[in-house]
Design an enzyme around this catalytic site. Structure first.
Site, PDB file in Angstrom:
ATOM      1  N   SER A 247       0.824  -1.169   0.012  1.00  0.00           N
ATOM      2  CA  SER A 247      -0.060   0.008  -0.012  1.00  0.00           C
ATOM      3  C   SER A 247       0.807   1.238   0.125  1.00  0.00           C
ATOM      4  O   SER A 247       2.007   1.219   0.472  1.00  0.00           O
ATOM      5  CB  SER A 247      -0.900  -0.065   1.334  1.00  0.00           C
ATOM      6  OG  SER A 247      -1.530   1.320   1.370  1.00  0.00           O
TER       7      SER A 247
ATOM      8  N   TYR B 196      -1.525  -0.436  10.888  1.00  0.00           N
ATOM      9  CA  TYR B 196      -1.820  -0.978   9.343  1.00  0.00           C
ATOM     10  C   TYR B 196      -0.415  -0.701   8.381  1.00  0.00           C
ATOM     11  O   TYR B 196      -0.247  -1.434   7.580  1.00  0.00           O
ATOM     12  CB  TYR B 196      -3.040  -0.150   8.851  1.00  0.00           C
ATOM     13  CG  TYR B 196      -3.207  -0.739   7.251  1.00  0.00           C
ATOM     14  CD1 TYR B 196      -3.781  -1.815   6.789  1.00  0.00           C
ATOM     15  CD2 TYR B 196      -3.089   0.338   6.342  1.00  0.00           C
ATOM     16  CE1 TYR B 196      -3.768  -2.147   5.563  1.00  0.00           C
ATOM     17  CE2 TYR B 196      -3.462   0.060   5.059  1.00  0.00           C
ATOM     18  CZ  TYR B 196      -3.873  -1.169   4.607  1.00  0.00           C
ATOM     19  OH  TYR B 196      -3.873  -1.214   2.977  1.00  0.00           O
TER      20      TYR B 196
HETATM   21  P1  NDP Z   1     -11.897  -5.617   0.072  1.00  0.00           P
HETATM   22  O1  NDP Z   1     -12.238  -5.504   1.563  1.00  0.00           O
HETATM   23  O2  NDP Z   1     -12.449  -5.374  -1.008  1.00  0.00           O
HETATM   24  O3  NDP Z   1     -11.122  -7.161  -0.168  1.00  0.00           O
HETATM   25  C1  NDP Z   1     -10.258  -7.745   0.973  1.00  0.00           C
HETATM   26  C2  NDP Z   1     -10.146  -9.403   0.469  1.00  0.00           C
HETATM   27  O4  NDP Z   1      -9.539  -9.767   1.529  1.00  0.00           O
HETATM   28  C3  NDP Z   1     -11.774  -9.681   0.509  1.00  0.00           C
HETATM   29  O5  NDP Z   1     -11.709 -10.768  -0.535  1.00  0.00           O
HETATM   30  C4  NDP Z   1     -11.677 -10.759   1.841  1.00  0.00           C
HETATM   31  O6  NDP Z   1     -12.190 -11.693   1.499  1.00  0.00           O
HETATM   32  C5  NDP Z   1     -10.050 -10.874   2.042  1.00  0.00           C
HETATM   33  N1  NDP Z   1      -9.850 -11.375   3.147  1.00  0.00           N
HETATM   34  C6  NDP Z   1      -9.795 -10.781   4.474  1.00  0.00           C
HETATM   35  N2  NDP Z   1      -9.299 -11.304   5.435  1.00  0.00           N
HETATM   36  C7  NDP Z   1      -9.236 -12.646   4.860  1.00  0.00           C
HETATM   37  C8  NDP Z   1      -8.726 -13.840   5.614  1.00  0.00           C
HETATM   38  N3  NDP Z   1      -8.396 -13.964   6.738  1.00  0.00           N
HETATM   39  N4  NDP Z   1      -8.641 -15.067   4.840  1.00  0.00           N
HETATM   40  C9  NDP Z   1      -8.645 -14.968   3.173  1.00  0.00           C
HETATM   41  N5  NDP Z   1      -9.084 -13.828   2.731  1.00  0.00           N
HETATM   42  C10 NDP Z   1      -9.245 -12.670   3.384  1.00  0.00           C
HETATM   43  O7  NDP Z   1     -10.202  -4.678   0.043  1.00  0.00           O
HETATM   44  P2  NDP Z   1      -9.416  -4.279  -1.141  1.00  0.00           P
HETATM   45  O8  NDP Z   1      -9.657  -5.072  -2.395  1.00  0.00           O
HETATM   46  O9  NDP Z   1      -9.241  -2.999  -1.076  1.00  0.00           O
HETATM   47  O10 NDP Z   1      -8.060  -5.083  -0.504  1.00  0.00           O
HETATM   48  C11 NDP Z   1      -7.255  -5.869  -1.216  1.00  0.00           C
HETATM   49  C12 NDP Z   1      -5.619  -5.380  -0.854  1.00  0.00           C
HETATM   50  O11 NDP Z   1      -5.264  -4.101  -1.393  1.00  0.00           O
HETATM   51  C13 NDP Z   1      -5.459  -5.438   0.783  1.00  0.00           C
HETATM   52  O12 NDP Z   1      -4.386  -6.106   0.926  1.00  0.00           O
HETATM   53  C14 NDP Z   1      -5.407  -4.077   0.983  1.00  0.00           C
HETATM   54  O13 NDP Z   1      -4.739  -3.844   2.275  1.00  0.00           O
HETATM   55  C15 NDP Z   1      -4.825  -3.635  -0.261  1.00  0.00           C
HETATM   56  N6  NDP Z   1      -4.997  -2.129  -0.379  1.00  0.00           N
HETATM   57  C16 NDP Z   1      -6.084  -1.598  -0.624  1.00  0.00           C
HETATM   58  C17 NDP Z   1      -6.172  -0.110  -0.801  1.00  0.00           C
HETATM   59  C18 NDP Z   1      -7.713   0.522  -1.028  1.00  0.00           C
HETATM   60  O14 NDP Z   1      -7.676   1.640  -0.805  1.00  0.00           O
HETATM   61  N7  NDP Z   1      -8.623  -0.332  -0.958  1.00  0.00           N
HETATM   62  C19 NDP Z   1      -5.024   0.649  -0.981  1.00  0.00           C
HETATM   63  C20 NDP Z   1      -3.734   0.027  -0.627  1.00  0.00           C
HETATM   64  C21 NDP Z   1      -3.903  -1.260  -0.532  1.00  0.00           C
HETATM   65  P3  NDP Z   1     -13.123 -12.789   2.639  1.00  0.00           P
HETATM   66  O15 NDP Z   1     -13.976 -11.828   3.702  1.00  0.00           O
HETATM   67  O16 NDP Z   1     -14.229 -13.343   1.686  1.00  0.00           O
HETATM   68  O17 NDP Z   1     -12.392 -13.639   3.259  1.00  0.00           O
END
Ligand code: NDP
Length: 244
Positions: A139, A152
């Site tokens: 990030s 974070y």
């Molecule tokens: P979302 O919340 O839309 O997606 C997060 C995903 O992570 C979901 O599919 C969720 O699936 C999965 N997840 C969470 N916990 C678990 C777990 N214990 N096991 C398996 N899967 C898990 O967020 P984003 O798409 O934005 O995030 C994706 C990545 O991008 C993350 O690493 C985030 O930190 C990073 N990021 C996002 C930014 C933003 O502004 N959105 C900016 C910078 C980085 P489920 O709940 O079904 O398990």
């Protein structure tokens, strides 16, 4: 790139879901992973309609055995793993003085241990094949800290350090590429887990920031993947133009 096999964690929403669709259109074979099965099933159906091969496995990235089972299921299904995208992440931002220890633990478990367990699950396979690509989603918060992002940011710094450390330990003949993707603000469900009302108030007072979409990050991931195997894109930072 056709026939390349990709595991995507956190594929049930946001960046992971958009990346899955972008790779499906390019002909990659996909193994989707997350905890919410109904979301994975729905995405699988949509991707099959695009004509791509896709499977899913319900996976909690904080479980080492789940991650090992995910890698095994991928090899059983497709015979190999070319690319792992460690994308799953959580971001329950809070001010340190709120002492939200459970949320600190959760971020460390998902964002750091999840990535390490992913590397552990695919490393030997990639080493044996003498090729592979590990893409870890960090990030902009892994480069800079804002009030409420201490833990974070620490986890996302860790993702960058782990990825770069892995790269530095590779022998040149191993042909295993590593990429850090560091997005700025993307419109996803990521902020849903924020329980600190002061953080939500702080965010509601910010204006003028136009968020990116998951597709914007998917294109960056695809760019790294589509380079010749002799070229390794080590890190991409992608911000909305309006993000300082
Ligand atoms: P979302 O919340 O839309 O997606 C997060 C995903 O992570 C979901 O599919 C969720 O699936 C999965 N997840 C969470 N916990 C678990 C777990 N214990 N096991 C398996 N899967 C898990 O967020 P984003 O798409 O934005 O995030 C994706 C990545 O991008 C993350 O690493 C985030 O930190 C990073 N990021 C996002 C930014 C933003 O502004 N959105 C900016 C910078 C980085 P489920 O709940 O079904 O398990």
């Amino acid at each position: 790139m056709e026939n390349n096999v990709v595991i995507i964690t956190g594929a049930s929403s946001g960046i992971g879901q958009a990346t899955a669709k972008a790779l499906a259109i390019k002909g990659f074979k996909l193994m989707l992973a997350a905890r919410r099965e109904e979301r994975l099933q729905q995405l699988k159906t949509e991707i099959e309609e695009l004509g791509a091969e896709v499977s899913y496995k319900v996976t909690d990235v904080t479980s080492r055995s789940d991650m090992e089972a995910l890698a095994k299921a991928t090899i059983d299904t497709y015979g190999k793993i070319d690319i792992l995208i460690n994308n799953a992440g959580v971001m329950p931002l809070s001010f340190m003085n709120k002492l939200k220890v459970e949320e600190w633990d959760l971020m460390i478990d998902v964002n750091i241990k999840g990535v390490l367990y992913g590397i552990n699950a695919v490393y030997k396979h990639m080493e044996e094949r003498n090729e592979g690509h590990i893409i870890n989603i960090s990030s902009v918060a892994g480069h800079e800290i804002m009030p409420s992002s201490a833990v974070y940011s620490a986890t996302k710094y860790a993702v960058r350090v782990i990825t770069e450390g892995l790269r530095k330990e590779m022998r040149p003949d191993q042909n295993i590429r590593t990429t850090i993707i560091s997005p700025g603000a993307v419109a996803t469900e990521l902020t849903n887990t924020i329980s600190d009302q002061d953080v939500l108030t702080m965010f509601s007072q910010q204006n003028g920031l136009e968020l990116m979409s998951g597709d914007d990050i998917a294109r960056a991931i695809l760019y790294a993947i589509e380079q010749p195997t002799s070229v390794s894109i080590n890190e991409i930072i992608v911000r909305p133009t309006s993000q300082m």
